[in-house]
Design a protein around this motif. Structure first.
Motif, PDB file in Angstrom:
ATOM      1  N   ARG A 150       0.832  -1.209   0.000  1.00 45.16           N
ATOM      2  CA  ARG A 150       0.000   0.000   0.000  1.00 45.16           C
ATOM      3  C   ARG A 150       0.859   1.249   0.000  1.00 45.16           C
ATOM      4  NH1 ARG A 150      -2.604  -2.434   4.486  1.00 45.16           N
ATOM      5  NH2 ARG A 150      -4.343  -3.679   3.786  1.00 45.16           N
ATOM      6  N   ALA A 151       1.887   1.260   0.855  1.00 50.27           N
ATOM      7  CA  ALA A 151       2.702   2.463   1.015  1.00 50.27           C
ATOM      8  C   ALA A 151       3.580   2.753  -0.200  1.00 50.27           C
ATOM      9  CB  ALA A 151       3.586   2.326   2.261  1.00 50.27           C
ATOM     10  N   ARG A 152       4.121   1.707  -0.820  1.00 49.58           N
ATOM     11  CA  ARG A 152       5.101   1.928  -1.882  1.00 49.58           C
ATOM     12  C   ARG A 152       4.552   1.781  -3.293  1.00 49.58           C
ATOM     13  NH1 ARG A 152       7.303   0.765   2.547  1.00 49.58           N
ATOM     14  NH2 ARG A 152       9.386   1.299   3.196  1.00 49.58           N
ATOM     15  N   HIS A 153       3.485   1.005  -3.469  1.00 54.57           N
ATOM     16  CA  HIS A 153       2.983   0.755  -4.822  1.00 54.57           C
ATOM     17  C   HIS A 153       1.564   1.252  -5.051  1.00 54.57           C
ATOM     18  CE1 HIS A 153       6.521  -1.535  -5.710  1.00 54.57           C
ATOM     19  NE2 HIS A 153       6.298  -2.362  -4.723  1.00 54.57           N
ATOM     20  N   GLY A 154       0.941   1.821  -4.048  1.00 57.93           N
ATOM     21  CA  GLY A 154      -0.395   2.367  -4.230  1.00 57.93           C
ATOM     22  C   GLY A 154      -1.496   1.330  -4.319  1.00 57.93           C
ATOM     23  N   VAL A 155      -1.274   0.128  -3.761  1.00 55.71           N
ATOM     24  CA  VAL A 155      -2.336  -0.880  -3.762  1.00 55.71           C
ATOM     25  C   VAL A 155      -3.498  -0.337  -2.931  1.00 55.71           C
ATOM     26  CG1 VAL A 155      -2.937  -3.215  -3.013  1.00 55.71           C
ATOM     27  CG2 VAL A 155      -0.751  -2.770  -4.097  1.00 55.71           C
ATOM     28  N   GLU A 156      -4.690  -0.534  -3.385  1.00 55.19           N
ATOM     29  CA  GLU A 156      -5.941  -0.109  -2.770  1.00 55.19           C
ATOM     30  C   GLU A 156      -6.224   1.376  -2.918  1.00 55.19           C
ATOM     31  OE1 GLU A 156      -6.093  -1.401   1.302  1.00 55.19           O
ATOM     32  OE2 GLU A 156      -6.739  -3.396   0.721  1.00 55.19           O
ATOM     33  N   THR A 157      -5.441   2.100  -3.708  1.00 49.22           N
ATOM     34  CA  THR A 157      -5.802   3.488  -3.992  1.00 49.22           C
ATOM     35  C   THR A 157      -6.707   3.499  -5.206  1.00 49.22           C
ATOM     36  OG1 THR A 157      -3.838   3.783  -5.362  1.00 49.22           O
ATOM     37  CG2 THR A 157      -3.665   4.419  -3.045  1.00 49.22           C
ATOM     38  N   ARG A 158      -7.716   4.338  -5.192  1.00 48.15           N
ATOM     39  CA  ARG A 158      -8.712   4.352  -6.273  1.00 48.15           C
ATOM     40  C   ARG A 158      -8.258   5.287  -7.395  1.00 48.15           C
ATOM     41  NH1 ARG A 158     -13.406   1.067  -5.742  1.00 48.15           N
ATOM     42  NH2 ARG A 158     -14.076   2.421  -7.401  1.00 48.15           N
ATOM     43  N   ARG A 159      -7.211   4.909  -8.102  1.00 47.22           N
ATOM     44  CA  ARG A 159      -6.764   5.699  -9.253  1.00 47.22           C
ATOM     45  C   ARG A 159      -7.465   5.264 -10.529  1.00 47.22           C
ATOM     46  NH1 ARG A 159      -0.506   5.164  -7.620  1.00 47.22           N
ATOM     47  NH2 ARG A 159      -0.587   6.557  -5.856  1.00 47.22           N
ATOM     48  N   LYS A 160      -8.083   4.104 -10.501  1.00 43.86           N
ATOM     49  CA  LYS A 160      -8.770   3.583 -11.685  1.00 43.86           C
ATOM     50  C   LYS A 160     -10.264   3.822 -11.520  1.00 43.86           C
ATOM     51  CE  LYS A 160      -4.807   1.433 -12.540  1.00 43.86           C
ATOM     52  NZ  LYS A 160      -3.969   2.104 -11.582  1.00 43.86           N
ATOM     53  N   TRP A 161     -10.959   3.995 -12.628  1.00 39.65           N
ATOM     54  CA  TRP A 161     -12.391   4.270 -12.570  1.00 39.65           C
ATOM     55  C   TRP A 161     -13.239   3.027 -12.777  1.00 39.65           C
ATOM     56  CZ3 TRP A 161     -14.227   8.529 -10.563  1.00 39.65           C
ATOM     57  CH2 TRP A 161     -13.386   9.626 -10.497  1.00 39.65           C
ATOM     58  N   SER A 162     -12.734   2.052 -13.512  1.00 39.88           N
ATOM     59  CA  SER A 162     -13.553   0.867 -13.773  1.00 39.88           C
ATOM     60  C   SER A 162     -13.144  -0.274 -12.842  1.00 39.88           C
ATOM     61  CB  SER A 162     -13.416   0.425 -15.228  1.00 39.88           C
ATOM     62  OG  SER A 162     -12.136  -0.132 -15.453  1.00 39.88           O
ATOM     63  N   ASP A 163     -14.127  -1.107 -12.515  1.00 36.26           N
ATOM     64  CA  ASP A 163     -13.857  -2.244 -11.627  1.00 36.26           C
ATOM     65  C   ASP A 163     -12.865  -3.219 -12.242  1.00 36.26           C
ATOM     66  OD1 ASP A 163     -15.516  -1.262  -9.688  1.00 36.26           O
ATOM     67  OD2 ASP A 163     -17.258  -2.427 -10.323  1.00 36.26           O
ATOM     68  N   THR A 164     -12.939  -3.425 -13.570  1.00 37.47           N
ATOM     69  CA  THR A 164     -12.011  -4.366 -14.208  1.00 37.47           C
ATOM     70  C   THR A 164     -10.573  -3.858 -14.142  1.00 37.47           C
ATOM     71  OG1 THR A 164     -12.515  -3.367 -16.354  1.00 37.47           O
ATOM     72  CG2 THR A 164     -13.729  -5.360 -15.762  1.00 37.47           C
ATOM     73  N   ALA A 165     -10.377  -2.550 -14.242  1.00 34.75           N
ATOM     74  CA  ALA A 165      -9.019  -1.997 -14.131  1.00 34.75           C
ATOM     75  C   ALA A 165      -8.474  -2.189 -12.720  1.00 34.75           C
ATOM     76  CB  ALA A 165      -9.015  -0.524 -14.511  1.00 34.75           C
ATOM     77  N   ILE A 166      -9.338  -2.031 -11.722  1.00 39.60           N
ATOM     78  CA  ILE A 166      -8.917  -2.229 -10.336  1.00 39.60           C
ATOM     79  C   ILE A 166      -8.554  -3.697 -10.109  1.00 39.60           C
ATOM     80  CG2 ILE A 166      -9.721  -2.174  -7.934  1.00 39.60           C
ATOM     81  CD1 ILE A 166     -11.486   0.233  -8.806  1.00 39.60           C
ATOM     82  N   VAL A 167      -9.367  -4.607 -10.637  1.00 42.07           N
ATOM     83  CA  VAL A 167      -9.114  -6.043 -10.485  1.00 42.07           C
ATOM     84  C   VAL A 167      -7.804  -6.439 -11.157  1.00 42.07           C
ATOM     85  CG1 VAL A 167      -9.980  -8.321 -11.151  1.00 42.07           C
ATOM     86  CG2 VAL A 167     -11.526  -6.659 -10.165  1.00 42.07           C
ATOM     87  N   ARG A 168      -7.462  -5.786 -12.255  1.00 39.79           N
ATOM     88  CA  ARG A 168      -6.187  -6.095 -12.932  1.00 39.79           C
ATOM     89  C   ARG A 168      -5.000  -5.473 -12.217  1.00 39.79           C
ATOM     90  NH1 ARG A 168      -9.033  -4.831 -17.863  1.00 39.79           N
ATOM     91  NH2 ARG A 168      -8.143  -2.750 -17.691  1.00 39.79           N
ATOM     92  N   ALA A 169      -5.163  -4.261 -11.689  1.00 36.80           N
ATOM     93  CA  ALA A 169      -4.023  -3.517 -11.137  1.00 36.80           C
ATOM     94  C   ALA A 169      -3.493  -4.127  -9.848  1.00 36.80           C
ATOM     95  CB  ALA A 169      -4.420  -2.062 -10.905  1.00 36.80           C
ATOM     96  N   THR A 170      -4.372  -4.552  -8.943  1.00 33.65           N
ATOM     97  CA  THR A 170      -3.921  -5.040  -7.639  1.00 33.65           C
ATOM     98  C   THR A 170      -3.029  -6.275  -7.750  1.00 33.65           C
ATOM     99  OG1 THR A 170      -5.833  -4.073  -6.553  1.00 33.65           O
ATOM    100  CG2 THR A 170      -4.690  -5.811  -5.369  1.00 33.65           C
ATOM    101  N   PRO A 171      -3.402  -7.324  -8.508  1.00 35.85           N
ATOM    102  CA  PRO A 171      -2.484  -8.464  -8.629  1.00 35.85           C
ATOM    103  C   PRO A 171      -1.161  -8.087  -9.293  1.00 35.85           C
ATOM    104  CG  PRO A 171      -4.683  -9.079  -9.363  1.00 35.85           C
ATOM    105  CD  PRO A 171      -4.698  -7.606  -9.140  1.00 35.85           C
TER     106      PRO A 171
END
Length: 199
Positions: A150-171
């Protein structure tokens, strides 16, 4: 493995039915019971869901006749090996109107009194108490990894607008964190210290 927020009977019952083992904290004043006795044939009425009430874990902790066993736990919250004392048994956990969950509880105390006593539960009563404690302590490394991601890579920050982009970004971000960590671990110790000082 989870903290005390996962210690909810509806959640634990759902996980048990899905054959998922949960290890979490347990309150020292939880209402624990013996399992219900087998029902004799021809008995009328609703079947019993619990047996006799057991002493609360706080009473077991204070009792002088409680049998404690010393266990060495490797990797105790990042501080190496730690010797603790445990006692354990099986029970069913019940609260009015909620499902009955069979558990193995483990009571932990520190012989050097550096941390307060605590209780754990496991939804698989067949597990060994030392194994339950070892698994619960391992969750610390997972929590540290997620915090650093979370601190170094921005995991769980809402920078993406679509749910599919969020699902791809976290892994992808967790994979990046893992790759960097594994590559850094392969460096010689001298190079690792130089990089850590520069960071």
């Amino acid at each position: 493995m989870g903290d005390s927020s996962f210690s909810a009977l509806l959640f634990l019952d759902a996980m048990r039915r899905a054959r998922i083992t949960v290890i979490t904290c347990l309150r020292l004043d939880a209402a624990l019971y013996d399992p219900a006795l087998p029902r004799p044939p021809g008995t009328i009425g609703r079947p019993r869901t619990k047996g006799a009430r057991l002493p609360i874990l706080a009473a077991i902790l204070a009792a002088e006749d409680t049998r404690w066993h010393a266990v060495v736990v490797p990797g105790w919250y990042g501080a190496g090996e730690r010797t603790i004392e445990i006692t354990s048994d099986t029970a069913v956990w019940r609260h009015g109107g909620l499902p009955v969950v069979p558990i193995r509880w483990v009571l932990i105390r520190d012989p050097e009194a550096r941390f307060p006593p605590q209780a754990l539960l496991c939804t698989d009563p067949t597990r060994e108490p030392a194994q339950i404690v070892g698994w619960f302590v391992r969750r610390w490394t997972i929590e540290v990894t997620l915090q650093e991601a979370r601190a170094r890579h921005g995991v769980e920050t809402r920078r993406k607008w679509s749910d599919t982009a969020i699902v791809r970004a976290t892994p992808c971000l967790l994979a990046l964190f893992s790759i960097v960590t594994l590559r850094a671990a392969r460096l010689p110790a001298r190079q690792r210290q130089r990089i850590a000082a520069a960071a």
